[in-house]
Scaffold this motif. Structure first.
Motif, PDB file in Angstrom:
ATOM      1  N   THR B  57       0.816  -1.213   0.000  1.00 38.36           N
ATOM      2  CA  THR B  57       0.000   0.000   0.000  1.00 38.36           C
ATOM      3  C   THR B  57       0.849   1.261   0.000  1.00 38.36           C
ATOM      4  O   THR B  57       1.753   1.395   0.827  1.00 38.36           O
ATOM      5  CB  THR B  57      -0.898   0.024   1.261  1.00 38.36           C
ATOM      6  N   HIS B  58       0.556   2.189  -0.893  1.00 41.40           N
ATOM      7  CA  HIS B  58       1.163   3.520  -0.830  1.00 41.40           C
ATOM      8  C   HIS B  58       0.445   4.370   0.219  1.00 41.40           C
ATOM      9  O   HIS B  58      -0.753   4.173   0.488  1.00 41.40           O
ATOM     10  CB  HIS B  58       1.026   4.243  -2.174  1.00 41.40           C
ATOM     11  N   THR B  59       1.157   5.342   0.767  1.00 39.76           N
ATOM     12  CA  THR B  59       0.518   6.331   1.628  1.00 39.76           C
ATOM     13  C   THR B  59      -0.243   7.326   0.753  1.00 39.76           C
ATOM     14  O   THR B  59       0.309   7.857  -0.215  1.00 39.76           O
ATOM     15  CB  THR B  59       1.575   7.067   2.471  1.00 39.76           C
ATOM     16  N   LEU B  60      -1.504   7.542   1.094  1.00 40.07           N
ATOM     17  CA  LEU B  60      -2.353   8.454   0.319  1.00 40.07           C
ATOM     18  C   LEU B  60      -2.444   9.808   1.015  1.00 40.07           C
ATOM     19  O   LEU B  60      -2.945   9.906   2.137  1.00 40.07           O
ATOM     20  CB  LEU B  60      -3.766   7.866   0.167  1.00 40.07           C
ATOM     21  N   GLY B  61      -1.955  10.833   0.328  1.00 39.00           N
ATOM     22  CA  GLY B  61      -2.105  12.211   0.788  1.00 39.00           C
ATOM     23  C   GLY B  61      -2.449  13.074  -0.407  1.00 39.00           C
ATOM     24  O   GLY B  61      -2.533  12.573  -1.541  1.00 39.00           O
ATOM     25  N   PRO B  62      -2.625  14.368  -0.177  1.00 35.04           N
ATOM     26  CA  PRO B  62      -3.011  15.260  -1.287  1.00 35.04           C
ATOM     27  C   PRO B  62      -1.994  15.279  -2.424  1.00 35.04           C
ATOM     28  O   PRO B  62      -2.344  15.624  -3.555  1.00 35.04           O
ATOM     29  CB  PRO B  62      -3.104  16.634  -0.606  1.00 35.04           C
ATOM     30  N   GLN B  63      -0.739  14.914  -2.133  1.00 33.17           N
ATOM     31  CA  GLN B  63       0.299  14.970  -3.162  1.00 33.17           C
ATOM     32  C   GLN B  63       0.364  13.706  -4.010  1.00 33.17           C
ATOM     33  O   GLN B  63       1.047  13.692  -5.037  1.00 33.17           O
ATOM     34  CB  GLN B  63       1.681  15.185  -2.511  1.00 33.17           C
TER      35      GLN B  63
END
Lengths: 278, 278
Positions: B57-63
């Motif tokens: 899983t990737h970390t999901l943020g606005p970027q």
């Protein structure tokens, strides 16, 4: 599946040592008590096989009860099949809605956000403490240290690194009887069972537990205004699960819980998929 | 852990038979081809143990890069510790952002939404097809039927009910080089690898596969305007995973994938936590 502690450190996660190290520091600041570090659970448990899966997750929609008396999720249509050739929504999501996780930062000035919870603390032994009868007689029932001691008398010491789940029978009424699930009285006070702060403190200081879970709206019971269990538990760097479903299908001990939480940066909580493997 | 097929039907989910039964009907309507029903994989695989976990899983943020050139998630502060004693956000979330699932309804007039995907199709054998070298030479590379045949020549027939994952090496650059990950050229066309519709059709008709996964933004490659693989695969009632991370750490075969997707009613997709157990 190996029990959690024998899993390799996950590249993108924090190490267990780092996670619980910070936990101890945070708890010391809050409660001025020493928090027992949580060692890898593998030391005491051998690899094992599983034969069935239980889905411990409620379906989250706008009608699912929330603590805040507002919808937990609302949808804005971004694309429609008839017009655009595909369907897509944007969610407006209260991050503490449905079956969800509380990250340490939810009740602390500093602490791990959802993305910072160590991945190997999200796959843990599950201990289910049945307080259904007591909760039937007292809608504000607080799971006590005595309940935990009684559980251990039957099932042995709580496994290292486990999740302790309160089964109050509220998973059955979350959808069928949301008014009773929330328990709001004429004065606006909520009524549902929770976990007593003294029980949480005992788990924190005398046992080695990664998470707490409840089948009600909150780790603290409905009338709580102090949120003592939230503060004690989350400030100590542990996580919590709320609105857990189907605990009546889970055994008291022997299952492994997988907390499928989207890895959202900075989030204080998030809806999860919970699978118990037995 | 037992392999998926020997798990008991999950109370709140759809049965595998029902899930793939609808899938077949939907696919027949779209592609006028017969779709092989997918039997329970347990029939051919014995219970097994696992020793390590990989977080896919990737970390999901606005970027985090999105297909739509808009942030996948934005936060509105609902409560602040200093003022309110706790922290809480409301997310504005594009349901197809970060490491996420595509539900059948994403590309179909009718089809299963996220909450309707059978729980026991979310715990499946993982087959990882390495096309890194080809993708390095062709940013629009399409995983082909030949790639699948070559995989089988090395590793044996694709396991029943598995997820077939394309490892194009793009998980490494999602965060470090988002411009290359998206591959937008001066004309606005995107460039990244995907899965060829003919490969998806072969899997649908000649193998028994529950899901597709890619470490890129989309099941179809960047320049696709037809979205042939999306249409074929999802219309057939199967699910897809996009923006998968850390596939370089997963073995070609032998892992079990757990798709931790929040059970959100009517959703066409959702961010997920993906764990591979080896």
């Amino acid at each position: 599946m190996c029990v959690p502690g024998c899993m390799e450190a996950v590249r993108a996660g924090l190490s267990r040592r780092g996670f619980f190290g910070r936990a101890g520091a945070a708890a010391a600041g809050f409660a001025a008590t020493a928090v027992t570090p949580v060692p890898a659970p593998a030391a005491t448990l051998a690899p094992r096989s599983f034969e069935r899966m239980i889905d411990l997750t409620h379906t989250l929609g706008p009608q699912f009860p929330t603590f805040f008396d507002t919808p937990g999720i609302e949808f804005e249509t971004r694309a429609e099949y008839a017009k655009d050739g595909y369907n897509m929504y944007v969610w407006k999501l209260l991050e503490h809605a449905g079956t969800h996780i509380d990250a340490p930062i939810h009740f602390a000035a500093k602490g791990a956000s959802v993305d910072q919870i160590a991945a190997d603390t999200l796959v843990v032994p599950l201990a289910v403490v049945d307080v259904v009868e007591r909760a039937d007689n007292d809608p504000d029932y607080l799971l006590s240290r005595d309940d935990l001691v009684a559980w251990e008398a039957k099932h042995g010491r709580l496994p290292r690194g486990c999740c302790v789940a309160m089964h109050a029978g509220f998973g059955r009424i979350a959808v069928s009887d949301p008014a009773r699930f929330i328990g709001r009285d004429v004065d606006g006070t909520l009524h549902f069972p929770g976990i007593a702060p003294e029980a949480a403190a005992w788990l924190l200081n005398d046992r080695e537990v990664a998470g707490l879970a409840v089948d009600t709206l909150s780790l603290d019971n409905g009338p709580s205004t102090e949120f003592g269990t939230h503060k004690l538990w989350l400030t100590a760097g542990r996580w919590g699960l709320e609105n857990v479903a189907n605990l009546d299908q889970a055994p008291p001990t022997g299952a492994t819980l997988v907390v499928g939480v989207p890895k959202v940066k900075d989030a204080t909580g998030a809806p999860v998929r919970l699978f118990a493997f037995v």
